[in-house]
Design an enzyme around this catalytic site. Structure first.
Site, PDB file in Angstrom:
ATOM      1  N   CYS A   1      81.441 148.740 103.524  1.00 24.33           N
ATOM      2  CA  CYS A   1      82.872 148.393 103.484  1.00 24.33           C
ATOM      3  C   CYS A   1      83.382 147.733 104.764  1.00 24.33           C
ATOM      4  CB  CYS A   1      83.721 149.620 103.151  1.00 24.33           C
ATOM      5  SG  CYS A   1      82.848 151.024 102.489  1.00 24.33           S
TER       6      CYS A   1
ATOM      7  N   GLN B   1      72.811 149.398  97.870  1.00 26.02           N
ATOM      8  CA  GLN B   1      73.933 149.536  96.947  1.00 26.02           C
ATOM      9  C   GLN B   1      74.264 148.174  96.368  1.00 26.02           C
ATOM     10  OE1 GLN B   1      76.945 151.169  99.635  1.00 26.02           O
ATOM     11  NE2 GLN B   1      77.251 152.799  98.142  1.00 26.02           N
TER      12      GLN B   1
ATOM     13  N   HIS C   1      86.648 149.976  96.105  1.00 28.57           N
ATOM     14  CA  HIS C   1      85.191 149.931  96.286  1.00 28.57           C
ATOM     15  C   HIS C   1      84.601 150.101  94.895  1.00 28.57           C
ATOM     16  CE1 HIS C   1      85.570 151.643 100.529  1.00 28.57           C
ATOM     17  NE2 HIS C   1      86.665 152.085  99.961  1.00 28.57           N
TER      18      HIS C   1
ATOM     19  N   HIS D   1      83.708 144.999  97.116  1.00 27.48           N
ATOM     20  CA  HIS D   1      85.050 145.405  97.507  1.00 27.48           C
ATOM     21  C   HIS D   1      86.036 144.386  97.002  1.00 27.48           C
ATOM     22  CE1 HIS D   1      82.416 147.667 100.202  1.00 27.48           C
ATOM     23  NE2 HIS D   1      83.308 148.620 100.000  1.00 27.48           N
TER      24      HIS D   1
ATOM     25  N   ARG E   1      71.466 156.600 105.159  1.00 25.23           N
ATOM     26  CA  ARG E   1      72.226 157.839 105.281  1.00 25.23           C
ATOM     27  C   ARG E   1      71.262 158.981 105.553  1.00 25.23           C
ATOM     28  NH1 ARG E   1      76.401 157.044 100.179  1.00 25.23           N
ATOM     29  NH2 ARG E   1      77.148 155.013 100.865  1.00 25.23           N
TER      30      ARG E   1
ATOM     31  N   ASP F   1      77.043 146.783  95.971  1.00 26.39           N
ATOM     32  CA  ASP F   1      78.365 147.156  96.463  1.00 26.39           C
ATOM     33  C   ASP F   1      79.328 145.986  96.325  1.00 26.39           C
ATOM     34  OD1 ASP F   1      80.093 148.911  97.583  1.00 26.39           O
ATOM     35  OD2 ASP F   1      79.180 148.919  99.577  1.00 26.39           O
TER      36      ASP F   1
ATOM     37  N   LYS G   1      89.506 157.896  91.781  1.00 25.65           N
ATOM     38  CA  LYS G   1      88.343 157.098  91.371  1.00 25.65           C
ATOM     39  C   LYS G   1      87.966 157.377  89.927  1.00 25.65           C
ATOM     40  CE  LYS G   1      84.936 160.552  92.705  1.00 25.65           C
ATOM     41  NZ  LYS G   1      83.608 160.861  93.157  1.00 25.65           N
TER      42      LYS G   1
HETATM   43 ZN   LIG Z   1      82.991 150.597 100.181  1.00 28.65          ZN
END
Ligand SMILES: [Zn+2]
Ligand SMILES: [Zn+2]
Length: 675
Positions: A365, A412, A546, A416, A394, A414, A500
């Site tokens: 992010c 990910q 996200h 945004h 992580r 991912d 979410k």
């Molecule tokens: Zn994010």
């Protein structure tokens, strides 16, 4: 009664009496009763909960479902002392199954004490998969002991001993258990009951257990069970305490259901992605490199490329822009984003470089935010959708890693989305539509959706205004409604920075996997001071979402392997067609011609030209779960044809080469899930 009828019976009548008065067949079929007092009075002492040893917190022990407004399960032989709604639970009921399983734990304890009288008992709750009993005995139980216990359980069941409830004073119970050296029972009574309480005991034959109940009427009702394993556990979960032995078993209403359970376990084992990953040479985890870090081998790599190509193309088609952001970034950035604070324990320690300290990214992010911030934005630029297949790292505690499902480094898919408040709903609808497309494309028919919202009464623990929260929750809800998707709302489950939607897919074995998430964020736009110039000429803060659809590419791959048991559909299969010339010299030339033709059509082909027997080659391709194997001899070479063996179908006979090419290409193009 559930059908709305009312029965008037004398005080002290039991649910079993009621069942008998309806029909003896019903009486034989019911397992346990559920009562809900009509008057909202204190429960009578007879039915009062007297502390349950199965409710030890932090244990995997399970209660018999949520009890609402005085609703509870009682023995069929419990006298009814007040007006109640009465439901007689038969064998189809989930709650009844737990009662059977817990009763099986009593049967197992009976058998253990008959065979090994020195054993001291802890507790024996039902679980989602069966039951266990924690016991203390110096000598470990061997496999032969477990078999003996199971055989003795069958005798206890055959004796059909009634489960009889008795009550006595807490003091008497404590005294008796102390005299017997039953240290765990003493502890349970002390912990879960109060001085002056009555405690309940359940007897079957010569065995007595301190227990709240309820149970089935007699041991004969535990019809199908198995003792499965034994594992070490510490008393009260504390390793300074005695080492206990936890004996596991499971029970079902019938032998048929018990068999089905073990078949399913075998099926799960056969689909284990760690086993298949090795067998099909898809990926590895290598201790020399560190645990939780994935090596994608060529075949796994090819599947990943196919997944990623699909994802990137689909992102671009749906109006996302692909970006790339660095793997390490200055510690300062993680302070601004707040990860240094609330996420620090999941991050790798800082690296000292000449100019500053750096940290590996646990999330993408902040990177995407920096790109957004790099140029001024107006409402005309929004929505901005940045997507990245971003590698994140992580920290997971050692020992918690699990194949591809729980790792320390992963990718990910991912994205945004930065938009105006008025655009939220359409963006969420588009995210859900995209997520559905991922699931159906990769062969999952069923999914479940959860909406996590805040706890309004606890507003101080959330960031963002009430207006923002309500609008965001409202837009998530109406987006789901617009898509006609049923969902479950879980209040108080949202992260502090926004509500979410979670989408959980259901695989071929009915297992649920958490994958896609669409997450609002009121926190980061504020922390980074994100802005756009509105139609009114003023600066406003954009809404940020996200979203990840595969979730983690690694994890999604693990789920795919298990879902397909390694037999990937044609479009994902790393090798789509295996070629077997009957004679490796006589028919090789034709086989090579076929290979060139298939490759020209874009298919992934492997030709086995070794001087091996035809059947051995076919077997290898079959073990590798290759969708099609083509066999070629004189007949095929003379007629420009191939003999087709299809995965899961076997020999399909000869077909013209061009006909096969058309079929194979069609399967790849349509991304058919079947093959
Ligand atoms: Zn994010
Ligand atoms: Zn019990």
């Amino acid at each position: 009664m559930p059908d709305g009828s009312v029965r008037e019976v004398a005080k002290g009548t039991t649910p079993l009496d009621v069942a008998m008065s309806i029909s003896p067949r019903l009486a034989a079929a019911v397992v346990v009763a559920r009562v809900r007092p009509l008057a909202a009075e204190e429960p009578t002492s007879q039915n009062r909960d007297v502390g349950h040893p199965d409710s030890r917190p932090g244990d995997e022990a399970e209660m018999y479902g949520a009890e609402t407004a005085g609703e509870r399960l009682v023995d069929l032989t419990a006298p009814l002392m007040e007006d109640v709604q009465l439901e007689l639970l038969k064998e189809s009921d989930e709650a009844a199954l737990k009662v059977v399983r817990h009763s099986a734990a009593h049967v197992m304890a009976t058998a253990i004490l008959e065979l090994f009288p020195e054993t001291k008992l802890g507790h024996g709750p039902a679980t989602d998969a069966g039951f266990f009993y924690d016991v203390y005995r110096e000598t470990p139980f061997s496999d032969a002991d477990l078999a003996a216990i199971e055989a003795r359980m069958a005798e206890v069941v055959a004796r059909d001993e009634k489960f009889v409830r008795e009550e006595e004073t807490r003091e008497k119970g404590l005294e008796d258990y102390k005299a017997q050296g039953e240290f765990m029972k003493v502890q349970f009574i002390e912990r879960f009951t109060n001085p002056g309480d009555e405690i309940s005991l359940y007897k079957n034959g010569g065995f007595t257990d301190f227990c709240r109940g309820p149970h089935v009427p007699s041991t004969g009702r535990v019809k199908a069970f198995k003792v499965t394993s034994v594992a070490g556990a510490y008393w009260l979960g504390d390793e300074k305490n005695q080492q206990l032995q936890r004996i596991y078993g499971t029970a079902y209403f019938s032998a048929k259901e018990l068999d089905a359970h073990f078949k399913r376990l075998e099926e799960i084992k056969a689909r284990d992605h760690r086993v298949l990953g090795k067998q099909l040479d898809l990926f590895s985890i290598q201790e020399v490199a560190g645990s939780g870090l994935i090596f994608w081998h060529p075949k796994g790599g090819l599947i990943r490329k196919t997944m990623e190509d699909w994802m990137r193309d689909e992102c671009i088609r749906r109006g996302y822009e692909m970006v790339y952001t660095p793997h390490i970034m200055r510690r300062e950035l993680w302070k601004i984003s707040g990860h240094e604070g609330f996420y620090a324990e999941n991050m790798y320690p800082p690296m000292e470089l000449d100019d500053a300290e750096y940290r590996l990214k646990p999330m993408n992010c902040p990177g995407h935010i920096l790109i957004y911030k790099n140029s001024p934005k107006s409402y005309r630029d929004l929505p901005v959708r940045y997507a990245e297949l971003g590698n994140v790292y992580r920290y997971e505690r050692s020992g918690t890693m699990h194949g591809l499902l729980r790792v320390r480094g992963f990718t990910q898919d991912d994205a945004h989305i930065f938009c105006t408040p008025g655009q939220i709903e359409d963006e969420v609808v588009a995210c859900i539509d995209f997520a559905q497309s991922v699931l159906t494309t990769f062969g999952f028919a069923e999914f479940k959706v959860e909406l996590s919202t805040w706890d309004k009464n606890d507003a101080k623990n959330y960031t963002g205004s009430e207006e923002n929260w309500e609008r965001a929750i409202g837009s998530l809800k109406s987006a789901l409604d617009r898509k006609g998707i049923p969902f479950r709302t879980i209040a108080g489950e949202a992260a502090f920075y926004g509500p979410k939607i979670d989408i959980k897919l259901v695989d071929v074995l009915g297992r649920m996997w958490q994958l896609s998430t669409v997450q609002f964020d009121f926190n980061l736009p504020a922390r980074f001071g994100l802005e756009y110039k509105g139609e009114d000429g003023e600066m406003h803060q954009p809404v940020m979402v996200h979203r990840a659809l595969f979730g983690s590419v690694e994890r999604f791959f693990g789920v795919l392997i298990e879902h397909y048991a390694g037999a990937f559909p044609m479009w994902l299969a790393p090798v789509q067609v295996g070629l077997v010339p009957i004679s490796s010299d006589k028919h090789l030339e034709y086989a090579e011609k076929v290979k060139a033709r298939l490759e020209a059509a874009g298919l992934r082909v492997e030709l086995d030209a070794r001087n091996e027997k035809m059947n051995a080659k076919i077997r290898e391709f079959t073990l590798a779960k290759v969708p099609f194997v083509l066999i070629m001899g004189d007949k095929e070479a003379a007629s420009d044809s191939v003999s087709v063996r299809t995965r899961g179908k076997g020999d399909e006979g000869g077909v013209a080469l061009e006909v096969f090419v058309e079929r194979a290409v069609g399967l790849v193009k349509s991304q058919a899930a079947g093959l």
